[in-house]
Design an enzyme around this catalytic site. Sequence first.
Site, mmCIF file in Angstrom:
data_model
loop_
_atom_site.group_PDB
_atom_site.id
_atom_site.type_symbol
_atom_site.label_atom_id
_atom_site.label_comp_id
_atom_site.label_asym_id
_atom_site.label_seq_id
_atom_site.Cartn_x
_atom_site.Cartn_y
_atom_site.Cartn_z
ATOM 1 C CG ASP A 472 -8.963 -3.117 -5.485
ATOM 2 O OD1 ASP A 472 -8.596 -3.698 -6.521
ATOM 3 O OD2 ASP A 472 -8.173 -2.567 -4.689
ATOM 4 C CG ASP A 541 -1.735 -2.172 -6.800
ATOM 5 O OD1 ASP A 541 -2.586 -1.281 -6.926
ATOM 6 O OD2 ASP A 541 -1.937 -3.221 -6.159
HETATM 7 C C1 GLA Z 1 -5.253 -3.323 -4.289
HETATM 8 C C2 GLA Z 1 -5.290 -1.940 -4.913
HETATM 9 C C3 GLA Z 1 -4.559 -0.971 -4.027
HETATM 10 C C4 GLA Z 1 -5.199 -0.955 -2.663
HETATM 11 C C5 GLA Z 1 -5.240 -2.350 -2.084
HETATM 12 C C6 GLA Z 1 -6.046 -2.394 -0.806
HETATM 13 O O1 GLA Z 1 -3.975 -3.837 -4.294
HETATM 14 O O2 GLA Z 1 -4.774 -1.965 -6.202
HETATM 15 O O3 GLA Z 1 -4.561 0.313 -4.605
HETATM 16 O O4 GLA Z 1 -6.505 -0.434 -2.777
HETATM 17 O O5 GLA Z 1 -5.804 -3.278 -2.990
HETATM 18 O O6 GLA Z 1 -6.076 -3.640 -0.254
#
Ligand code: GLA
Length: 721
Positions: A472, A541
């Site tokens: 990420d 997301d």
């Molecule tokens: C980001 C990612 C999510 C999740 C969060 C965790 O927003 O896109 O899918 O992994 O971080 O903190």
Amino acid sequence: MSITINKNYYYINSKELSLIIEEREGDLLLRHLGRKITNYHGSNAINERDHAFSGQLNPDVRTYSYDTQRQVLGLHGLGDFRQPSLKIQHGVSDVTRFEFLKAEVVKGISLESKLPYPHSLEKAETLIFTLVDKVADLELKLYYTVVEDNNTIVTYSEVINNSNQAVVIHRALSAMADVPTRDYDVVTLQGAYAREKTVRRQRVEQGIFKVASNRGASGHAQTPALILCDHEASEGAGEALAFQLMYSGNFQTFVQKSQINEVRVAIGIEDENFTWELASNESFETPVALITYSHQGLTGVSQESQAFVTDYIIPKQFAHEERPILLNNWEATYFDFEKEKLLELAEDAKQVGVELFVLDDGWFGNRFDDNRALGDWFVNEEKLGGPLQDLIEKVHAKGLKFGLWFEPEMISVDSDLYRTHPDWAIQVPNYGHTYSRNQLVLNLANPDVVTYLKDVLDKILTDNAIDYVKWDYNRNMTNIGNGANYLESQMQSHQYMLGLYDLVEFLTSKHENILFESCSGGGGRNDLGMMRYFPQVWASDNTDAIARLPIQYGSSYLYPTISMGAHVSAVPNHQMERTTPLETRGDVAMMGNLGYELDLTSLTQEEKDIIAGQIAHYKDIRPVVQFGQQYRLINPEAGSNEAAVQFNYENKVLATYVRVLSTVETVETTLKLKNLDQDANYMLQGTDQVYSGAELMYAGITVVLPQGDFLSKQFYFVKVD
Ligand code: GLA
């Protein structure tokens, strides 16, 4: 032969694409970029009039100006008043005149770059032009690589400083082309966080239309690509050229319609936050760009790009491998989990047929919320009830693979790493930090940081049997200023990318059986640079099925479905608060690499049975979705009430239709399917109804749904003879 040279003409041909360049008195003129021509006679060499107020280098030839010639290189300061593709400061000036020295053709791609570039190009051919600026003593190489089975040209350039003093590059774009006056549209994939890859199509008008990122990442709001197409081009007809950059940092791409209505199109690193000091005897390589062509409309250019990305960019060992159906605990638990909960989730996941269990954020250091602990990549054994490997073994014992979340490029102020190395964060001396999700970005331009991350991550991946990594990146860069002087700080953003690619190249080649997924708050770094190392992307997301339709649709313009993760999540949806039937959530996620991201343990048995049915069905259709040819049937963009996508693979066809809102008199939609065998018969699975290919293509299949919003239907056909 893909590349031929006839006197001063250079012919770069692939399957159905030609790029023809004429060398004329030292200049490289673009004669044709588009549909393949094998018998070219110089027919379109025009624009040779005396255009007032355009610069001429030869006083005897008033009809020849850089301002009006079609070129592949835009020199700055010599009478071409369009946007340059190159600007290098040397001595007192930033004027350069690069003139042709030689050209050669080599096998494969002649590149040993620290930047990502396509693989499997051994059979390709590369044309290398060498040009020189005799005043500044600089050399410029332009590279054009083609393969025979795809309409894509791989191109980049290299500046070599042969002088005995440093020069400063202010702009070095990766690809540029001047194309003739026509009525063009430009298509870009724009958006925002949780709304990535919205397709924007607009007419090319006089002036500049530019899409760029200065975020230190390609970003949610734009994609490092544009498609230039005929104004009349449709999904199935018309010419289209896609320009893409294999780069994950700051980029720019623009079209510029000039005073004589010709169009310059270019792509490369964005100028803001970029200069590059090039020492004597050093060279600078631009990121690689791809130019993809089709005369079969937007579907044609998408399919070419999707094929190129699959065959030449996505790591080989995963490109043609079915992707596991996963359960991710993020929306199920967020930070609130302990070992028992994870194992309960894994058990339920196993029961419904999931293949991979992914433990998301919160397993390390003091990470109980998103305010702290990034950088502390040691397992929180209290939370996991023991060593990570014990948990992994329990998950493996259920027959599931195990995946783990990381966000390696970040540092929290509240972390042991920051307490030890506060100088490792990107920052400007004497200014306070700028926060985003309460975190800072590590300075990957510093080799010590890269070495540290290599060691720490390699150790976790070596000591634990991890099958999948979600990588990420949850903020963008600000306060760039870690250099010893201004120039060094201006080099930091690109040096960061070199550090990042060094890190991911090391980890992915050392752990080549781990499936990496790239994520940046969803699709904030969904680009070909990352895809070269990480075979798939968490596209957004936003897990709401309806909101996801345009995101997935936009992604398909350039990227193969197999690169795109798509999850079924809980209702009401956590981002949109919308309640969508489980069947529709499944149908939408099944248009990508299916996964689940919800608390299975809180579902009813009936819901679990539906999910088990979805998973069993997906295992059947998975090759169709992940390896099939994709056709966009109905555009779900804003204002549209429906979406439909089709996949063809071997003797199977899958068409998925989604209706967003129903109306009082619900209109029944008829889907006309694409590219079937018109004489063959296809049986609709789950029924004994047989249709001919001609029937499905020309009469179509009518979607009958009950009244209701957010409903969907899948049509899955198998050829019966
Ligand atoms: C980001 C990612 C999510 C999740 C969060 C965790 O927003 O896109 O899918 O992994 O971080 O903190």
